[in-house]
Design an enzyme around this catalytic site. Structure first.
Site, PDB file in Angstrom:
ATOM      1  N   GLU A 124      -3.351  10.327   2.735  1.00 50.18           N
ATOM      2  CA  GLU A 124      -4.664  10.764   3.343  1.00 50.18           C
ATOM      3  C   GLU A 124      -4.689  12.019   4.046  1.00 50.18           C
ATOM      4  O   GLU A 124      -3.974  12.340   4.651  1.00 50.18           O
ATOM      5  CB  GLU A 124      -4.927   9.509   4.584  1.00 50.18           C
ATOM      6  CG  GLU A 124      -4.808   7.942   4.050  1.00 50.18           C
ATOM      7  CD  GLU A 124      -5.414   7.058   5.019  1.00 50.18           C
ATOM      8  OE1 GLU A 124      -5.907   6.131   4.766  1.00 50.18           O
ATOM      9  OE2 GLU A 124      -5.056   7.363   6.241  1.00 50.18           O
TER      10      GLU A 124
ATOM     11  N   GLU B 182       0.803  -1.094  -0.244  1.00 49.88           N
ATOM     12  CA  GLU B 182       0.199  -0.026  -0.057  1.00 49.88           C
ATOM     13  C   GLU B 182       0.939   1.142   0.081  1.00 49.88           C
ATOM     14  O   GLU B 182       1.845   1.243   0.694  1.00 49.88           O
ATOM     15  CB  GLU B 182      -1.110   0.096   1.139  1.00 49.88           C
ATOM     16  CG  GLU B 182      -1.981   1.240   1.305  1.00 49.88           C
ATOM     17  CD  GLU B 182      -2.992   0.763   2.312  1.00 49.88           C
ATOM     18  OE1 GLU B 182      -3.789   1.542   2.683  1.00 49.88           O
ATOM     19  OE2 GLU B 182      -2.977  -0.310   2.921  1.00 49.88           O
TER      20      GLU B 182
ATOM     21  N   ASP C  37      -0.158   5.263   0.738  1.00 48.67           N
ATOM     22  CA  ASP C  37      -1.188   6.049   1.008  1.00 48.67           C
ATOM     23  C   ASP C  37      -0.890   7.597   0.954  1.00 48.67           C
ATOM     24  O   ASP C  37       0.107   7.907   1.607  1.00 48.67           O
ATOM     25  CB  ASP C  37      -1.397   5.750   2.601  1.00 48.67           C
ATOM     26  CG  ASP C  37      -2.153   4.317   2.598  1.00 48.67           C
ATOM     27  OD1 ASP C  37      -2.488   3.815   1.550  1.00 48.67           O
ATOM     28  OD2 ASP C  37      -2.147   3.704   3.744  1.00 48.67           O
TER      29      ASP C  37
END
Length: 280
Positions: A101, A97, A99
């Site tokens: 955010e 992953e 990310d």
């Protein structure tokens, strides 16, 4: 599988500079909270107390440079999380992953950009930054560069974080699984704002974020293209790394706007910091 074998199986696809959400993304969730407009050039995501919303790329990628312009939730966005990220959808050691955010806040308070990287199922590589502008007033470009050498997060073309391929030093890298691109808007009031102390004010709902101008220069997996995507590709991103100017920029951002770095959190890692911290 060796890196050379993996690269030999990849194929190169460059999308148009202004992607089309009808073509590039599917698996849209949240019902009519996710809306495609302007002939596929714009998508808005909304969150209310019943549900958030999001979308997933139709293509699966193994390396690439991905840009998305985003305009975040205005006003009191505390408790909300707006995302742009990559995920392998794997479990355990097949979970990879990358990310980005964006953690909402009370009106007038800055957004927090939360970044993380998972390799072989292990995350806990968080770095967080305040943005040096109001991301709710206009669209800004958020980018992920992922190639065999490095991962670089950028904001409006300015690098803010790098994670190098240090497999030769025993550090797992993000190269074990192809990944999809995702974007979403959801409620995380239990942790998003001041560790969950500030809750979502549902009287402000629906909360809305907007996405446009998706661009991917990337290796799709699998593909029927006849142009091999490899380290010998003429596309600059496949071998891109930070030059001296880029290194100075990343230091400038981190010295002024970084508010959390796992590589300096000795309380969290009393037995010693993760090994990549000596290099990144």
């Amino acid at each position: 599988m060796s890196l050379l074998v993996l690269l030999a199986m990849l194929f190169f696809l460059t999308t148009a500079s202004a992607g089309n959400f009808y073509q590039d993304f599917g698996n849209i969730w949240g019902g009519d909270r996710a809306k495609i407009m302007n002939n596929g050039q714009l998508m808005t995501l909304s969150l209310d107390k019943a549900s958030g919303s999001g979308f997933q790329s139709t293509s699966r990628y193994m390396y690439g440079k991905f840009d998305m312009q985003m305009k975040l939730v205005p006003g009191n966005s505390a408790g909300t999380v707006t995302t742009f990220y990559m995920h392998s959808l794997g479990i355990g050691s097949t979970h990879y992953e990358i990310d980005m955010e964006f953690l909402g806040n009370l009106s007038g308070q800055p957004y927090l950009l939360h970044t993380n990287i998972f390799t072989q199922g292990q995350g806990s590589r968080e770095q967080q930054f305040y943005l040096w502008f109001d991301p709710t007033q206009d669209f800004h470009t958020y980018s992920i560069l992922w190639n065999p050498r490095t991962i670089i997060f950028s904001v409006d073309g300015r690098p803010i974080r790098q994670f190098k391929n240090l497999e030769s030093s025993g550090v797992p890298y993000v190269n074990g699984q192809a990944m999809w691109l995702f974007a979403s808007l959801w409620d995380a009031e239990d942790w998003a704002t001041r560790g969950g102390l500030v809750k979502t004010d549902w009287s402000q709902a629906p909360f809305t974020a907007a996405y446009r101008n998706f661009n991917a220069q990337a290796c799709t997996w699998p593909s029927t293209s006849t142009t091999a995507c490899s380290s010998s590709s003429t596309s600059a991103w496949i071998n891109q790394d930070l030059d001296v100017a880029g290194q100075k920029l990343i230091k400038w951002v981190q010295s002024r706007y970084m508010v959390y770095n796992y590589c300096t959190d000795y309380k969290r890692f009393p037995q010693g910091l993760p090994p990549e911290c000596a290099f990144n």
